[in-house]
Design an enzyme around this catalytic site. Sequence first.
Site, mmCIF file in Angstrom:
data_model
loop_
_atom_site.group_PDB
_atom_site.id
_atom_site.type_symbol
_atom_site.label_atom_id
_atom_site.label_comp_id
_atom_site.label_asym_id
_atom_site.label_seq_id
_atom_site.Cartn_x
_atom_site.Cartn_y
_atom_site.Cartn_z
ATOM 1 C CG ASP A 17 -1.992 1.035 1.199
ATOM 2 O OD1 ASP A 17 -1.986 1.866 0.259
ATOM 3 O OD2 ASP A 17 -2.844 1.039 2.099
ATOM 4 C CG ASP A 115 -3.300 3.584 -3.394
ATOM 5 O OD1 ASP A 115 -4.206 2.891 -3.895
ATOM 6 O OD2 ASP A 115 -3.455 4.245 -2.353
ATOM 7 C CD GLU A 116 -5.280 -1.567 -1.035
ATOM 8 O OE1 GLU A 116 -5.720 -2.457 -0.277
ATOM 9 O OE2 GLU A 116 -5.873 -0.477 -1.211
#
EC number: 2.7.7.7
Length: 363
Positions: A17, A115-116
Amino acid sequence: MAEFLQAKDNRKIIHVDIDAFYAQVEMRDDPRLKKLPLAIGRDPDKHLGHGVVATANYVARKAGVHSAMGSIEAKRACPNLVFVAPDFDKYRAISAQIHAIFHEFTEMIEPVALDEAYLDVSSNKMSAPTLAAKLRKRIWEETHLTCSVGVSYNKVLAKLGSEHHKPNGVTVIPHNLAQDFVWELPIKDFRGVGAKTLEKFEKLGIKDGRDLYAMSQDDLRVYFGSFGDVLYWQARATHFGPVKDRSIRQSVGKENTFEFALHDRQVVEAAFKELASKVVANMEKRKLLGRTLTVKIRDDDFHTSTKGITQSVPFELDPAFMVRQAMLIFDEAYPDDMAIRLLGLTFSNIEEQKYQAVSLFEQ
């Protein structure tokens, strides 16, 4: 039963993350923002009170600002809040860089957002904590962004781990510590527990994972329906959901970072030849073609230049062509003195091989 299932799960799962992704990108690109409370979204003073916070940096979060909060409400919570309009094209480009790094470690990747992502690294011979350390180092070297990482044997624990030490933290949850970790977890931190579910738990006197573990599966179903089953297994640190590759790979590339800077054009060309042969072999192995070829060059001052060429049909998988294109771009960017620390070649706009590719020079 649960203990038997848990003992049989020997996967190596990593959850990555990127910390406050949009905000961190803007702070990286404008260091003056680092110490200010920052929100990514439309400034309500400039947009008639409209707008929603996409994300906020940790300075703003300490003041009570959070994602999905209305911009006016965020400004009330933090009067000196600075707004920066989101640049999603930039964020998507950086996300693609990060996902290219993921593919250096495994092909089993489940993107969750820009983002993950979850990575199943079970087939990698190195230990999961070692891989996590190398992964974080590569992301920092490539993007100058930090990330929080969780490492465990299933997706739920890996996700809980990445949330446990934020920002820029790593949490490893092995089998022998998993149950204690879950028992000590506040009930609000369990996956899927929102405001309404938390309110029910408060009425039931359930405060943490140990309390949750003590509830029977039948009681959990009565209070929470099918979500009760999810909670029951979470409390037992058990989850068998696989890491799912949701789409065809978006890019195939290879980069090389050099311990000592390259100063000779012939050495640079040789490095491009090595990269080109590896990229073509990778594409052929997966029966993929690409319509965009991108060359990446980083010098000793950390200045990075990328240039791509796109055509309407896929390129021929020809290492010699890739090297010619790379050297044309290189000579344009570095005509005289050079001190090169990184070179990269990447195909994107990927599709499966269905017909014969053509060379750019044949058109």
